[in-house]
Design a protein around this motif. Structure first.
Motif, PDB file in Angstrom:
ATOM      1  N   UNK A 289       0.836  -1.192   0.000  1.00 33.74           N
ATOM      2  CA  UNK A 289       0.000   0.000   0.000  1.00 33.74           C
ATOM      3  C   UNK A 289       0.872   1.244   0.000  1.00 33.74           C
TER       4      UNK A 289
ATOM      5  N   UNK B 242       3.768   4.587  -6.211  1.00 37.87           N
ATOM      6  CA  UNK B 242       4.943   5.354  -6.631  1.00 37.87           C
ATOM      7  C   UNK B 242       5.991   4.513  -7.350  1.00 37.87           C
TER       8      UNK B 242
ATOM      9  N   UNK C 161      -5.699   1.520  -2.241  1.00 38.91           N
ATOM     10  CA  UNK C 161      -5.114   2.545  -3.112  1.00 38.91           C
ATOM     11  C   UNK C 161      -6.180   3.307  -3.833  1.00 38.91           C
TER      12      UNK C 161
ATOM     13  N   UNK D 113      -8.442   5.499  -1.559  1.00 39.53           N
ATOM     14  CA  UNK D 113      -7.821   6.698  -0.993  1.00 39.53           C
ATOM     15  C   UNK D 113      -7.385   7.664  -2.097  1.00 39.53           C
TER      16      UNK D 113
ATOM     17  N   UNK E  47       9.050   9.855   5.820  1.00 41.05           N
ATOM     18  CA  UNK E  47       9.859   9.554   4.632  1.00 41.05           C
ATOM     19  C   UNK E  47      11.284   9.208   5.017  1.00 41.05           C
TER      20      UNK E  47
ATOM     21  N   UNK F 153       9.450  12.438  -4.783  1.00 39.86           N
ATOM     22  CA  UNK F 153       8.207  11.986  -4.164  1.00 39.86           C
ATOM     23  C   UNK F 153       8.417  11.234  -2.853  1.00 39.86           C
ATOM     24  N   UNK F 154       9.556  10.530  -2.703  1.00 36.81           N
ATOM     25  CA  UNK F 154       9.726   9.744  -1.474  1.00 36.81           C
ATOM     26  C   UNK F 154       9.836  10.626  -0.256  1.00 36.81           C
TER      27      UNK F 154
ATOM     28  N   UNK G 291       5.544  13.516  -0.832  1.00 36.47           N
ATOM     29  CA  UNK G 291       4.240  13.104  -1.344  1.00 36.47           C
ATOM     30  C   UNK G 291       3.897  11.674  -0.961  1.00 36.47           C
ATOM     31  N   UNK G 292       4.863  10.765  -1.046  1.00 34.61           N
ATOM     32  CA  UNK G 292       4.566   9.369  -0.767  1.00 34.61           C
ATOM     33  C   UNK G 292       4.152   9.146   0.684  1.00 34.61           C
ATOM     34  N   UNK G 293       4.987   9.596   1.665  1.00 36.20           N
ATOM     35  CA  UNK G 293       4.536   9.408   3.049  1.00 36.20           C
ATOM     36  C   UNK G 293       3.275  10.208   3.372  1.00 36.20           C
TER      37      UNK G 293
ATOM     38  N   UNK H  64       0.727  10.906   1.321  1.00 37.10           N
ATOM     39  CA  UNK H  64      -0.393  10.133   0.795  1.00 37.10           C
ATOM     40  C   UNK H  64      -0.726   8.978   1.716  1.00 37.10           C
ATOM     41  N   UNK H  65       0.320   8.323   2.175  1.00 31.84           N
ATOM     42  CA  UNK H  65       0.141   7.125   2.992  1.00 31.84           C
ATOM     43  C   UNK H  65      -0.558   7.463   4.309  1.00 31.84           C
TER      44      UNK H  65
ATOM     45  N   UNK I 277      -4.068   8.394   3.851  1.00 32.89           N
ATOM     46  CA  UNK I 277      -4.900   7.231   3.571  1.00 32.89           C
ATOM     47  C   UNK I 277      -5.348   6.587   4.874  1.00 32.89           C
ATOM     48  N   UNK I 278      -4.375   6.381   5.793  1.00 37.85           N
ATOM     49  CA  UNK I 278      -4.723   5.789   7.096  1.00 37.85           C
ATOM     50  C   UNK I 278      -5.716   6.693   7.823  1.00 37.85           C
TER      51      UNK I 278
END
Lengths: 97, 569
Positions: free
Chosen positions: A27, A32, B60, B63, B176, B240-241, B244-246, B248-249, B252-253
């Motif tokens: 998830x 990405x 995915x 969210x 991140x 993104x790492x 944006x990635x964390x 988004x994550x 989502x939670x």
């Protein structure tokens, strides 16, 4: 309380917990993956350009070292020059297509 | 009426839709085949095409499609009373959104998981692709402008949410680092992240940050909008790492937690719905319920944006074709539940009908602020969380949804600008295209209203464009179904309905913008109207062509070559 134990000796609930962990990992990483793959490829492209810079006519002070890498990257050369928008090999010495 | 009844009836309707109607769709209309080799298996590359567990994929999908829009739309639309909004959200989720999302996923899955943009080129005609690019550009433009205004309004009206809003960015940055540099284990990071986020909300509740009336010559709202766009610009350029990635994550939670808290509080406190079923004396200046209700609530009833997520990304990861029913249709169900929760909060979270009418004194007056305050009351009654902290939690939740959408929106719009540039023969680098994006979106936020209040004026226009995109996707699905000689009515009726409300709403708004002399939005409206008519003409032509041509059969593997798709979308 009885626990379901699998052949590997790992209790069922722990396996399920590990499954949840893997799911979370998916998830986290899933959306990405392509962004990272593209970033890796961009890095690779830059690296290829460094290795071939001398052959392309750009003086490279490190060519003494990069020339050693030529045989290693040779197989990826064709893909690289296609990706860089050159239909044919730009080097006379290297005719891959 | 007790709101618990409303919740139970609504949830039951939506779930029945999932168990019965989506079953009908997958058996008779889309004929999902468990034996079909999905693109995820055919082109498996470990990057884009990855067969994924259907629950993870649903996570995915859900969210990515659910954001602030299913909160903003219903919170505005209950001004007509709870019944119209309730019916449109429940029936819309069952017969429109679910069908649309599942259909988009199926259409893409049967076409090498190509995006709606590419499919519109293939099924609608030569201009399909360009038409799609224009519509998506307008959509992203409006979503970015509207969400910036939504966030700035919340930051001003709920000053306790300032610290958690900006603190969440720091939390995301730390997550991140924890994952990529310190290699922490993800479940631990998740728990720590969520605790940190809620800790920030408590901190923010203790130290509200109120900006002075004017700051640097700007009003507080305008100041926040400028800061938000600067942030979104920077965020879209960072790797993104890092952010944006964390982000988004963790969002989502937070979405699952927030939805859970909201429904739990409703279930425990079961407040009485004070708002009228149908509001007989709507405030002056409120537009007519038809067609405006159907464009004010876009996400939560039907949203074209879902088609982009379903086709571009989720379809590439379907393990089995039959999973599409759960991922696509149930994704829409999740969003419908969020919209339903908003309707209940904004109609039952007040003590008396007079209080409700005071908040909904004019069109666009209620909105997210009403959701935050009323919902805060419900959370307090249900779970005993102090009202002010409850409001902070809900405000932060809404802000974070809107902000992640903005982050991604600015990024996506950058890709669209680059692509439009390529079509026009100009190569734009990422700095130039980001600047173009920021300039036009800020221009719209401020151009539509001097202090940046324009965002909410364009909300119905955003809904209309979103419906337009949905109509385009539905047209693609309809063409495919006609070619296959399958029942097309389940798609055609919603398609006609959505097309009619979009065009009708555009014409009504044309009058509104003309009378308020809002020339910028008038021009925008005209452009969208032209696009809408264009979509209708092209779609009718394509369907007629498909009807006359001999039926088509699906070939299992017509050509296994996967041509490199040029576009992000």
């Amino acid at each position: 309380m009885t626990e379901t134990v699998t052949e590997t000796g790992v209790p069922g609930w722990r396996r399920r917990l590990a499954g949840v962990g893997r799911g979370l990992q998916d998830y986290y990483a899933g959306p990405y993956r392509s962004t990272f793959a593209r970033a890796r490829r961009d890095e690779e492209d830059l690296f290829m350009m460094m290795v071939f810079s001398d052959a392309l006519g750009v003086p490279n002070p490190a060519s003494y070292y990069t020339v050693e890498l030529l045989p290693v990257v040779y197989e990826r050369f064709h893909e690289w020059h296609r990706r860089m928008g050159m239909e044919r090999s730009p080097l006379d010495s290297l005719s891959c297509c | 009426m007790n709101s618990l009844v409303l919740a139970v009836v609504g949830v039951a309707m939506i779930l029945l839709g999932y168990f019965l109607y989506s079953k009908y769709l997958s058996k008779k209309v889309y004929r999902l085949d468990p034996e079909y080799t999905t693109p995820a298996h055919r082109f498996e590359d470990g990057v884009d095409y990855v067969p994924t567990n259907k629950f993870v994929l649903w996570g995915h999908h859900f969210t990515s499609v659910a954001g602030a829009a299913p909160i903003v739309g219903p919170a505005v639309a209950v001004i007509w009373g709870w019944a119209p909004a309730f019916l449109w959200v429940t029936l819309g989720t069952v017969f429109f959104a679910g069908m649309h999302d599942l259909g988009a996923m199926w259409a893409s899955n049967r076409n090498k998981a190509r995006s709606v943009g590419t499919l519109s080129g293939r099924y609608i005609g030569r201009h399909g692709r360009n038409l799609f690019l224009i519509v998506i550009f307008l959509l992203l433009l409006m979503v970015n402008a509207a969400f910036a205004v939504v966030i700035s309004n919340l930051l001003v009206s709920t000053p306790t949410s300032v610290i958690p809003t900006w603190g969440a960015i720091v939390v995301a940055l730390l997550i991140g680092q924890a994952i990529y540099r310190l290699k922490w284990n993800l479940p631990i990071v998740s728990i720590v992240g969520v605790i940190a986020l809620y800790g920030l909300m408590i901190l923010g509740d203790m130290f509200p940050i109120v900006l002075p009336e004017t700051i640097l010559g700007l009003s507080a709202n305008a100041f926040w909008i400028v800061v938000l766009f600067l942030y979104a610009g920077v965020a879209s350029l960072l790797p993104v790492w890092m952010l944006l990635q964390p982000r988004d994550y963790i969002n989502g939670l937070q979405l699952f937690i927030g939805l859970g808290i909201l429904y739990l509080a409703i279930a425990i406190s079961s407040p009485t719905v004070v708002a009228p079923a149908v509001n007989q004396n709507v405030p002056e200046g409120t537009p007519g319920i038809f067609p405006l209700l159907f464009v004010t609530i876009a996400c939560g009833a039907i949203s074209g944006f879902h088609g982009i997520v379903a086709s571009g990304t989720s379809a590439k990861q379907l393990d089995k074709e039959t999973d599409a029913r759960f991922v696509g249709y149930f994704g829409a169900v999740g969003e419908g539940l969020l919209a339903l929760g908003t309707i209940i909060a904004t109609t039952a979270g007040f003590q008396t009908v007079a209080q409700w009418e005071e908040v909904y004194a004019a069109f666009n007056d209620g909105g997210v602020e009403a959701f935050v305050n009323a919902g805060g009351g419900i959370l307090n009654a249900g779970l005993g969380i102090p009202t002010s902290l409850s409001a902070t939690i809900l405000a932060t939740m809404a802000v974070l949804f809107a902000a992640t959408t903005m982050d991604t929106g600015v990024r996506l719009q950058r890709f669209v600008v680059t692509e439009i540039g390529e079509i026009m023969g100009v190569k734009l680098n990422i700095w130039v295209s980001t600047l173009v994006v920021l300039a036009v979106t800020m221009g719209l936020s401020f151009g539509a209203g001097a202090d940046g209040s324009g965002g909410m004026v364009i909300w119905p226009l955003f809904g209309t464009t979103n419906q337009l995109l949905a109509a385009l996707t539905l047209a693609i699905i309809a063409v495919m179904l006609i070619q296959l000689r399958r029942p097309v009515w389940p798609v055609l009726i919603p398609l006609v309905f959505v097309a009619i409300v979009s065009v009708y709403a555009l014409i009504i708004q044309l009058g509104t913008f003309f009378s308020t002399q809002n020339w910028l939005l008038l021009v925008l409206d005209v452009i969208i109207l032209i696009c809408a008519l264009w979509v209708i003409v092209e779609a009718v032509a394509a369907m007629n062509r498909a009807r006359r041509e001999p039926p088509v059969e699906f070939a299992e593997a017509e050509d296994d070559e996967l041509d490199p798709s040029s576009s992000e979308l």
